[in-house]
Design a protein around this motif. Structure first.
Motif, PDB file in Angstrom:
ATOM      1  N   UNK A  19      30.554  25.807  37.365  1.00  0.00           N
ATOM      2  CA  UNK A  19      31.181  26.666  36.686  1.00  0.00           C
ATOM      3  C   UNK A  19      30.816  27.972  36.430  1.00  0.00           C
ATOM      4  N   UNK A  20      30.581  28.907  37.697  1.00  0.00           N
ATOM      5  CA  UNK A  20      30.431  30.096  37.696  1.00  0.00           C
ATOM      6  C   UNK A  20      31.344  31.091  36.801  1.00  0.00           C
ATOM      7  N   UNK A  21      30.798  32.227  36.464  1.00  0.00           N
ATOM      8  CA  UNK A  21      31.273  33.142  35.673  1.00  0.00           C
ATOM      9  C   UNK A  21      32.688  33.492  36.325  1.00  0.00           C
ATOM     10  N   UNK A  22      33.827  33.786  35.842  1.00  0.00           N
ATOM     11  CA  UNK A  22      35.019  33.982  36.217  1.00  0.00           C
ATOM     12  C   UNK A  22      34.613  35.702  37.062  1.00  0.00           C
ATOM     13  N   UNK A  23      35.293  35.885  38.166  1.00  0.00           N
ATOM     14  CA  UNK A  23      35.029  37.041  39.149  1.00  0.00           C
ATOM     15  C   UNK A  23      33.549  37.280  39.578  1.00  0.00           C
ATOM     16  N   UNK A  24      32.995  36.158  39.586  1.00  0.00           N
ATOM     17  CA  UNK A  24      31.379  36.441  39.962  1.00  0.00           C
ATOM     18  C   UNK A  24      31.324  36.118  41.363  1.00  0.00           C
TER      19      UNK A  24
END
Length: 169
Positions: free
Chosen positions: A116-121
């Protein structure tokens, strides 16, 4: 011999191929990444003589903040184990071999937390590592963090192997 000089285990998965995008099953539902928080199926071979047990971790070195993010750590797997089924990292560990111990992941519970990486990362690497060990039990308790597991592993690794999945939002 340091862990970086140790022989390689051959690690494969029916859930994903090395270097490929993680399927929804291995992504997080708890962290709203459209997944099921199901630990991947893992198989390994090539353990050297003297292997008395195994540990398995899943780590994201690309997570923001210091030191990455631990998604799963299971230890005290018996020497006869050569695989874990998909979903073995469920809370409660009912699919794990008797005596195996799951440490608390960085999400705060004992089990596997999906990608679940941060969105846009950007793309994150989820590195599943299997360690062949010269001991049956590492002497850790469930309250230990996976970060402390690394230090405990240091003198006991006979071989290791990795498999990396990729995911970004």
């Amino acid at each position: 011999m340091s862990r970086h000089d140790s022989p390689n285990l051959h690690v494969t998965s029916e859930s994903f191929r090395d270097g490929q995008i993680l399927p929804p099953a291995q992504r997080s539902g708890k962290m709203r990444a459209g997944g099921n928080d199901e630990s991947p199926q893992l198989s390994w071979s090539g353990a050297p003589a003297g292997t008395k047990g195994y540990a398995v971790t899943v780590f994201d070195p690309d997570a923001p903040g210091r030191g990455g993010f631990w998604h799963w750590a299971v230890l005290d797997l018996p020497a006869g184990a050569t695989s874990l089924p998909a979903g073995a990292g469920a809370e409660g560990g009912r699919l794990l071999p008797a005596g195996a111990l799951q440490l608390k992941n960085d999400g705060g519970f004992h089990g596997y937390l999906g990608a679940a990486p941060p969105p846009g990362h950007g793309p994150h690497r989820y590195i599943a590592t299997v360690y062949a060990l010269d001991v049956e039990h590492l002497g850790l308790e469930a309250g230990f963090s996976p970060a402390k597991l690394e230090a405990k592993l240091a003198g006991h690794v006979l071989a290791r192997g990795t498999l990396t999945g990729i995911f970004e939002r």
